[in-house]
Design an enzyme around this catalytic site. Structure first.
Site, PDB file in Angstrom:
ATOM      1  CE1 TYR A  33      52.754  25.936  -0.432  1.00 30.90           C
ATOM      2  CE2 TYR A  33      50.830  27.348  -0.558  1.00 30.90           C
ATOM      3  CZ  TYR A  33      51.547  26.269  -1.015  1.00 30.90           C
ATOM      4  OH  TYR A  33      51.047  25.517  -2.045  1.00 30.90           O
ATOM      5  CE  LYS A 149      49.068  24.952   1.477  1.00 26.45           C
ATOM      6  NZ  LYS A 149      48.793  24.620   0.091  1.00 26.45           N
ATOM      7  CD  GLU A 181      48.683  16.773  -4.745  1.00 27.80           C
ATOM      8  OE1 GLU A 181      47.880  17.369  -4.005  1.00 27.80           O
ATOM      9  OE2 GLU A 181      49.859  16.537  -4.423  1.00 27.80           O
ATOM     10  CG  LEU A 206      48.793  19.454   0.726  1.00 29.64           C
ATOM     11  CD1 LEU A 206      50.049  19.510   1.586  1.00 29.64           C
ATOM     12  CD2 LEU A 206      48.421  20.849   0.261  1.00 29.64           C
TER      13      LEU A 206
HETATM   14  N1  PLP Z   1      47.178  19.825  -3.524  1.00 30.69           N
HETATM   15  C1  PLP Z   1      48.129  20.757  -3.725  1.00 30.69           C
HETATM   16  C2  PLP Z   1      49.396  20.361  -4.442  1.00 30.69           C
HETATM   17  C3  PLP Z   1      47.947  22.076  -3.268  1.00 30.69           C
HETATM   18  O1  PLP Z   1      48.899  22.996  -3.455  1.00 30.69           O
HETATM   19  C4  PLP Z   1      46.727  22.418  -2.621  1.00 30.69           C
HETATM   20  C5  PLP Z   1      46.495  23.778  -2.145  1.00 30.69           C
HETATM   21  O2  PLP Z   1      47.293  24.648  -2.299  1.00 30.69           O
HETATM   22  C6  PLP Z   1      45.749  21.418  -2.455  1.00 30.69           C
HETATM   23  C7  PLP Z   1      46.014  20.138  -2.912  1.00 30.69           C
HETATM   24  C8  PLP Z   1      44.432  21.730  -1.784  1.00 30.69           C
HETATM   25  O3  PLP Z   1      44.622  21.946  -0.406  1.00 30.69           O
HETATM   26  P1  PLP Z   1      43.586  22.840   0.446  1.00 30.69           P
HETATM   27  O4  PLP Z   1      42.239  22.199   0.256  1.00 30.69           O
HETATM   28  O5  PLP Z   1      44.080  22.725   1.844  1.00 30.69           O
HETATM   29  O6  PLP Z   1      43.642  24.214  -0.116  1.00 30.69           O
END
Ligand code: PLP
Length: 286
Positions: A33, A149, A181, A206
């Site tokens: 996603y 993701k 994270e 991620l």
């Molecule tokens: N880490 C995780 C586990 C996430 O699910 C997300 C966003 O959904 C992020 C970090 C932040 O990613 P982004 O800045 O692309 O929204």
């Protein structure tokens, strides 16, 4: 105004939007996603989000459900039909519908695609950014391909629910004393010396699009950044802490596991990164 979802080629009323029971997303969490912020009716960082989507799909050997151009049209149309000015657009692609069997289905099985969009509640959004938020920590019990993701988010769901029940906004996954994270955000601290620290994104987290943009923002502002592991003890002693994601941009963290961070107020570095974010983020055409 009723909401509309895009499901496998059709725009349908949101209340009736459904996928088949044998969709592999439902059966196996076999899908990926993206979530993209919408601001002033335009997607923020569409190019980067679509780049990460293609990478996630490649890693799982799921085909792109349509061309990048067609996908852009669907995303815009879903935003338009839902009259979203400020909010998010959500996109999910799975390996499609097939008789339940662990093996990949035949290669001619079309991937499933769902797109939804919703407005954010303006009164709610800026409050944590102004007053700061709390996080709790939980052991990182996720698989080791969290760089993809995927919709397999059960550990994240449990962690975030634990945070909510503890009165916190986010849960930080900690592995061997190192902060990895958040459940749906990347984690940052600012050391006593003023260096911004966030964990490298090669493995174990991620690679947030917001994280990538913020590294560039920090660079432009002449701030010092160190992409390295940081421990929970370092976080407790930090001058500032904050989280980042497409739907939060930057939210300052003022307490971790009940311990006050810095002076317990949002710090100036988190604020300046947030203030300059849209100078670097790319706005897609409408
Ligand atoms: N880490 C995780 C586990 C996430 O699910 C997300 C966003 O959904 C992020 C970090 C932040 O990613 P982004 O800045 O692309 O929204």
């Amino acid at each position: 105004m009723s909401r509309v979802a895009y499901v496998n080629g059709l725009y349908v009323p949101h209340a009736e939007a459904a996928v088949h029971v044998e969709d592999r997303g439902y059966q196996f969490a076999d899908g990926v996603y993206e979530v993209c912020e919408v601001r002033g009716g335009r997607m923020v960082d569409e190019r980067r989000h679509m780049g990460r989507l293609q990478r996630s799909l490649r890693e799982l050997r799921i085909a792109m459900p349509m061309s990048l151009h067609a996908l852009g049209v669907v995303l815009r149309e879903t935003i338009r039909r839902n009259r979203v000015r400020d909010g998010i657009v959500y996109l999910q692609v799975t390996r499609g519908v097939a008789r339940r069997d662990h093996y990949f289905p035949s290669p001619d099985t079309p991937p499933s695609i769902v797109v939804t969009a919703r407005a954010s509640i303006p009164a709610k959004a800026p409050a944590p950014a102004i007053s700061g938020a709390a996080v709790i920590t939980v052991p990182d019990n996720r698989w080791d391909r969290v760089d993809i993701k995927t919709v397999g988010l059960l550990p994240n769901v449990l962690a975030k629910q634990a945070a909510k029940e503890a009165g916190a906004r986010e849960a930080w996954f900690v592995r061997d004393g190192v902060v990895m994270e958040g459940g749906s955000t990347n984690a940052w601290i600012v050391t006593e010396a003023g260096t911004i620290v966030t964990r490298p994104a090669e493995t174990g987290i991620l690679r947030g699009i917001t994280r990538t943009v913020l590294l560039e923002v920090a660079n432009r502002l002449g701030l010092t950044v160190d992409e390295r592991d940081f421990t929970l003890d370092e976080a407790f002693a930090a001058r500032e802490a904050f989280i980042s994601s497409a739907s939060n941009v930057v939210v300052p963290i003022v307490s971790i596991d009940g311990k006050t961070i810095g002076d317990g107020k949002p710090g100036p570095i988190a604020r300046s990164l947030r203030d300059s974010f849209y100078d670097v983020a790319e706005f897609a055409r409408k």
